[in-house]
Scaffold this active site. Structure first.
Site, PDB file in Angstrom:
ATOM      1  N   GLY A 115       0.779  -1.094  -0.361  1.00 33.02           N
ATOM      2  CA  GLY A 115      -0.003  -0.456   0.026  1.00 33.02           C
ATOM      3  C   GLY A 115       0.671   1.230   0.256  1.00 33.02           C
ATOM      4  O   GLY A 115       0.327   2.568  -0.095  1.00 33.02           O
ATOM      5  N   ARG A 116       2.325   1.191   0.972  1.00 33.97           N
ATOM      6  CA  ARG A 116       2.734   2.444  -0.049  1.00 33.97           C
ATOM      7  C   ARG A 116       4.111   2.494   0.398  1.00 33.97           C
ATOM      8  O   ARG A 116       5.146   2.889   0.527  1.00 33.97           O
ATOM      9  CB  ARG A 116       2.423   3.308   1.712  1.00 33.97           C
ATOM     10  CG  ARG A 116       2.937   2.487   3.114  1.00 33.97           C
ATOM     11  CD  ARG A 116       3.320   2.791   4.075  1.00 33.97           C
ATOM     12  NE  ARG A 116       3.458   1.655   5.607  1.00 33.97           N
ATOM     13  CZ  ARG A 116       3.641   2.443   6.673  1.00 33.97           C
ATOM     14  NH1 ARG A 116       3.648   3.941   6.597  1.00 33.97           N
ATOM     15  NH2 ARG A 116       3.213   1.803   7.510  1.00 33.97           N
ATOM     16  N   ASP A 128      -2.405   6.589   2.440  1.00 32.39           N
ATOM     17  CA  ASP A 128      -1.578   8.010   1.717  1.00 32.39           C
ATOM     18  C   ASP A 128      -0.710   7.331   1.428  1.00 32.39           C
ATOM     19  O   ASP A 128      -0.338   8.127   0.789  1.00 32.39           O
ATOM     20  CB  ASP A 128      -1.893   8.857   2.697  1.00 32.39           C
ATOM     21  CG  ASP A 128      -0.880   8.544   4.093  1.00 32.39           C
ATOM     22  OD1 ASP A 128      -0.230   7.389   4.339  1.00 32.39           O
ATOM     23  OD2 ASP A 128      -0.605   9.666   5.104  1.00 32.39           O
ATOM     24  N   GLY A 129      -0.096   6.119   1.430  1.00 35.93           N
ATOM     25  CA  GLY A 129       1.044   5.927   0.991  1.00 35.93           C
ATOM     26  C   GLY A 129       1.960   6.021   1.338  1.00 35.93           C
ATOM     27  O   GLY A 129       2.810   5.627   0.706  1.00 35.93           O
ATOM     28  N   ARG A 141      14.508   0.067   1.235  1.00 35.15           N
ATOM     29  CA  ARG A 141      15.374  -1.047   1.460  1.00 35.15           C
ATOM     30  C   ARG A 141      15.246  -2.157   0.383  1.00 35.15           C
ATOM     31  O   ARG A 141      15.002  -2.335  -0.470  1.00 35.15           O
ATOM     32  CB  ARG A 141      14.267  -1.639   2.688  1.00 35.15           C
ATOM     33  CG  ARG A 141      12.629  -2.061   2.078  1.00 35.15           C
ATOM     34  CD  ARG A 141      11.544  -2.098   3.055  1.00 35.15           C
ATOM     35  NE  ARG A 141      10.122  -2.991   2.772  1.00 35.15           N
ATOM     36  CZ  ARG A 141       9.349  -2.883   3.264  1.00 35.15           C
ATOM     37  NH1 ARG A 141       9.450  -3.328   4.511  1.00 35.15           N
ATOM     38  NH2 ARG A 141       7.957  -3.325   2.612  1.00 35.15           N
ATOM     39  N   ARG A 143       5.765 -12.414   0.788  1.00 33.61           N
ATOM     40  CA  ARG A 143       5.473 -12.544   1.905  1.00 33.61           C
ATOM     41  C   ARG A 143       4.561 -14.539   1.955  1.00 33.61           C
ATOM     42  O   ARG A 143       4.461 -14.603   1.161  1.00 33.61           O
ATOM     43  CB  ARG A 143       4.634 -11.957   2.720  1.00 33.61           C
ATOM     44  CG  ARG A 143       5.444 -10.349   2.336  1.00 33.61           C
ATOM     45  CD  ARG A 143       4.723  -9.357   1.966  1.00 33.61           C
ATOM     46  NE  ARG A 143       5.430  -8.456   1.821  1.00 33.61           N
ATOM     47  CZ  ARG A 143       5.549  -6.852   2.650  1.00 33.61           C
ATOM     48  NH1 ARG A 143       5.317  -7.113   3.675  1.00 33.61           N
ATOM     49  NH2 ARG A 143       6.412  -6.008   2.166  1.00 33.61           N
ATOM     50  N   ASP A 172       1.280 -11.363   6.044  1.00 34.57           N
ATOM     51  CA  ASP A 172       2.129 -10.345   5.382  1.00 34.57           C
ATOM     52  C   ASP A 172       2.971  -9.492   5.921  1.00 34.57           C
ATOM     53  O   ASP A 172       3.755  -8.907   4.497  1.00 34.57           O
ATOM     54  CB  ASP A 172       0.720  -9.736   5.409  1.00 34.57           C
ATOM     55  CG  ASP A 172       0.142  -8.535   6.260  1.00 34.57           C
ATOM     56  OD1 ASP A 172      -0.019  -9.056   7.649  1.00 34.57           O
ATOM     57  OD2 ASP A 172       0.153  -7.179   6.508  1.00 34.57           O
ATOM     58  N   ASN A 173       3.791  -9.991   7.272  1.00 41.82           N
ATOM     59  CA  ASN A 173       4.789  -9.288   7.624  1.00 41.82           C
ATOM     60  C   ASN A 173       5.750 -10.455   7.621  1.00 41.82           C
ATOM     61  O   ASN A 173       6.688 -10.042   8.362  1.00 41.82           O
ATOM     62  CB  ASN A 173       4.509  -8.591   8.504  1.00 41.82           C
ATOM     63  CG  ASN A 173       3.867  -7.046   8.709  1.00 41.82           C
ATOM     64  OD1 ASN A 173       4.155  -6.722   7.419  1.00 41.82           O
ATOM     65  ND2 ASN A 173       3.126  -6.800   9.715  1.00 41.82           N
ATOM     66  N   ASP A 186       9.555  -5.400   7.825  1.00 38.32           N
ATOM     67  CA  ASP A 186       8.359  -4.219   8.476  1.00 38.32           C
ATOM     68  C   ASP A 186       8.391  -4.470   9.853  1.00 38.32           C
ATOM     69  O   ASP A 186       7.614  -4.428  10.648  1.00 38.32           O
ATOM     70  CB  ASP A 186       7.070  -5.521   7.397  1.00 38.32           C
ATOM     71  CG  ASP A 186       6.316  -4.854   6.606  1.00 38.32           C
ATOM     72  OD1 ASP A 186       7.788  -4.314   5.857  1.00 38.32           O
ATOM     73  OD2 ASP A 186       5.254  -5.766   6.320  1.00 38.32           O
TER      74      ASP A 186
HETATM   75  P1  AMP Z   1       1.403  -2.651   8.900  1.00 38.10           P
HETATM   76  O1  AMP Z   1       0.689  -3.533   9.767  1.00 38.10           O
HETATM   77  O2  AMP Z   1       2.171  -2.021   7.910  1.00 38.10           O
HETATM   78  O3  AMP Z   1       2.085  -4.098   7.384  1.00 38.10           O
HETATM   79  O4  AMP Z   1       0.550  -2.527   6.830  1.00 38.10           O
HETATM   80  C1  AMP Z   1      -0.712  -3.687   7.258  1.00 38.10           C
HETATM   81  C2  AMP Z   1      -0.896  -3.163   5.826  1.00 38.10           C
HETATM   82  O5  AMP Z   1      -1.417  -1.852   5.648  1.00 38.10           O
HETATM   83  C3  AMP Z   1       0.200  -3.199   4.252  1.00 38.10           C
HETATM   84  O6  AMP Z   1       0.020  -4.240   2.695  1.00 38.10           O
HETATM   85  C4  AMP Z   1       0.634  -1.790   3.837  1.00 38.10           C
HETATM   86  O7  AMP Z   1       0.927  -1.449   2.627  1.00 38.10           O
HETATM   87  C5  AMP Z   1      -1.005  -1.225   4.264  1.00 38.10           C
HETATM   88  N1  AMP Z   1      -0.923   0.100   4.828  1.00 38.10           N
HETATM   89  C6  AMP Z   1       0.193   0.806   5.866  1.00 38.10           C
HETATM   90  N2  AMP Z   1       0.340   2.181   6.086  1.00 38.10           N
HETATM   91  C7  AMP Z   1      -0.802   2.223   4.590  1.00 38.10           C
HETATM   92  C8  AMP Z   1      -0.816   3.927   4.261  1.00 38.10           C
HETATM   93  N3  AMP Z   1      -0.372   4.532   5.271  1.00 38.10           N
HETATM   94  N4  AMP Z   1      -0.533   3.947   3.280  1.00 38.10           N
HETATM   95  C9  AMP Z   1      -1.300   3.081   2.131  1.00 38.10           C
HETATM   96  N5  AMP Z   1      -0.829   1.479   2.879  1.00 38.10           N
HETATM   97  C10 AMP Z   1      -0.549   1.382   3.972  1.00 38.10           C
HETATM   98 MG    MG Z   2       3.225  -5.082   5.891  1.00 38.66          MG
END
Ligand code: AMP
Ligand code: MG
Length: 488
Positions: free
Chosen positions: A93-94, A125-126, A176, A183, A252-253, A262
């Site tokens: 997502g980002r 917001d990515g 990175r 994953r 997913d992590n 992550d």
């Molecule tokens: P995370 O908990 O950081 O591993 O994120 C879980 C999911 O949410 C992943 O698919 C990330 O890419 C997405 N994600 C987290 N933060 C954002 C953000 N600010 N904008 C878009 N996608 C996000």
């Molecule tokens: Mg993640």
């Protein structure tokens, strides 16, 4: 050493035929981006000349604002079990993959985190904020310094762009690197959408690119699962041995390569507390420090489920084969773990009574809330103040006497043992309070000196760094008030 233009990017992931593996997407640069830190150790891995960081256009190129002609920017699609619940569609997502490189026979994916929205952003917001970018930048290098597999960090960019979280923060980006960013959840996506041909293409890709030795094995997909179980068992044993809590061990992590991926609300233990929950949003303590081995098994079971259609056409047989592999996890993990703790104690092969010796020590550390890292470093140095860390000290003296007795069974000299223990028990770990201080200075004063210092020290945490002795002390009182959540 190469210039950016001389790096031979060749995005093999983009050549996969199934269109659901990724979405082609451009990065969105930040306002007034500037380089905050550049990691020479990671640059060496891809053969990048460190002087490239001084180019006026370095940030523009690496952020994809003026991309190299051989970048192929894409966001990967995946699913995942988040806190036990299946989420059918996640994806980058980002984070945006810039391209892939090969250097010294090693493959590297270069990914830009905080690169702007993608089709998987789900309304967010990515972006990544400076706070979380500093955390990931430093911790991935700290993990590597500790000898634990991790994604690596090439550089970090700051900006003047406002990003909205609980408060307004500034946006940042991290480049990175990992062999791949595939994953467990990448496999789950294709399994749960019933796209078994794509599932096979993904597994074949992973095997051809990263585990070619598995090609010749009778059932390469079962062997892939087995490899992943082994890597993950080792990884989590290493986390436990250094006192690391990942905080968000969702599938997913979880890296398919068994590396730490992550970094969010992670934490290293200060006092030894097996119940430690580093993620303030983890109300149930699902990912508490002591639960990590078990959560590793849960995640591997999710992966195994997703691989079933590849393992055997007969679903009962596939399940039986997968179960037999999963059954090896716990003993593998314990074997790695007990061996690692033995090494921390300066002991060689694990003997029958060693596990009791280890348990007794950990109980003492827990009862006394002894600082985990400082204790093992002091033990390595045979510090005569060791017993002062325990009340009553007689309990420790009793344990220490049985430890001394056990040491007599070893064929090592005290000097050799000390030297090994000092290479096993870090002096420096990246405690959250150290990060908080570095983040505050970066946010409030644009002072990045702590980031450079921590990068240097945490990259070689077993060495003495006399000028940074203050990074090795007990955490201050306020450290216990630090609250970290998934927000980043
Ligand atoms: P995370 O908990 O950081 O591993 O994120 C879980 C999911 O949410 C992943 O698919 C990330 O890419 C997405 N994600 C987290 N933060 C954002 C953000 N600010 N904008 C878009 N996608 C996000
Ligand atoms: Mg993640």
């Amino acid at each position: 050493m190469k210039t950016l233009e001389e790096l031979c990017f060749n995005n093999t992931f983009s050549q996969l035929t199934d269109h659901e593996f990724y979405s082609k997407v451009d990065t969105t640069p930040l306002n007034n981006q500037h380089l905050i830190s550049f990691n020479a150790n990671a640059a060496a891995l891809i053969g990048l000349d460190i002087h490239e960081q001084s180019r006026d256009d370095f940030c523009d190129i690496i952020s994809g604002k003026t991309p190299l002609h051989n970048f192929f920017t894409l966001a990967m699609c995946y699913a995942g079990h988040q806190f036990g619940q299946f989420v059918p569609r996640l994806g980058d997502g980002r984070a945006i993959l810039l391209g892939q490189l090969e250097h010294d026979n090693k493959k590297w994916d270069l990914q830009l985190k905080g690169a702007g929205p993608t089709p998987y952003s789900r309304g967010s917001d990515g972006r990544a904020v400076l706070r979380s970018t500093i955390r990931e930048y430093l911790c991935s290098e700290a993990m590597h310094g500790l000898g634990i597999a991790s994604s690596r960090a090439l550089c970090m960019l700051g900006s003047d762009e406002e990003v909205y979280r609980e408060q307004i923060e500034s946006g940042a980006m991290l480049v990175r690197m990992a062999p791949s960013h595939i994953r467990f959840g990448t496999f789950e996506y294709f399994y749960y959408t019933n796209q078994h041909r794509a599932l096979q293409e993904l597994a074949d890709y992973l095997i051809t690119e990263h585990y070619p030795a598995l090609c010749d094995i009778e059932n390469p997909y079962l062997a892939l699962l087995s490899q992943c179980i082994d890597n993950t068992a080792l990884l989590i044993a290493q986390w436990q041995a250094v006192g690391f809590s990942h905080g968000v061990m969702n599938t997913d992590n979880m890296s398919i390569h068994g590396l730490t991926l992550d970094y969010g609300p992670f934490g290293f233990l200060d006092a030894f507390k097996p119940d430690y929950i580093c993620n303030h949003s983890d109300y149930q303590g699902r990912y508490a420090f002591k639960n990590q081995p078990e959560m590793g098994l849960f995640n591997l079971s999710c992966l195994a489920q997703a691989l079933l259609p590849l393992i055997c056409n007969d679903s009962d047989k596939a399940a039986e084969l997968a179960r037999a592999e999963l059954a090896k996890y716990q003993s593998l993990h314990l074997e790695y773990y007990h061996q690692l703790i033995n090494s921390k104690l300066g002991l060689g092969k694990v003997l029958a009574d060693d596990i009791v010796l280890q348990k007794e020590l950990l109980n003492l550390l827990q009862q006394n809330q002894t600082d985990y890292t400082i204790f093992f470093r002091a033990l390595s140095n045979n510090d005569d103040k060791l017993a002062d860390m325990f009340i009553p000290r007689e309990n420790f003296d009793r344990w220490f006497a049985s430890y001394q007795q056990r040491l007599r069974l070893e064929n090592t000299t005290a000097a050799d043992r000390k030297s090994c223990m000092l290479k096993t028990n870090p002096k420096y770990i990246l405690r959250n309070y150290l990060l908080e201080t570095a983040i505050e200075r970066a946010n409030n004063e644009k002072n990045y000196a702590d980031i450079e210092n921590l990068l240097q020290v945490m990259s070689s945490p077993f060495d003495e760094h006399p000028e940074f002795e203050h990074f090795a002390g007990l955490p201050p009182e306020w450290a216990s008030q630090i609250q970290l959540s998934c927000s980043s």
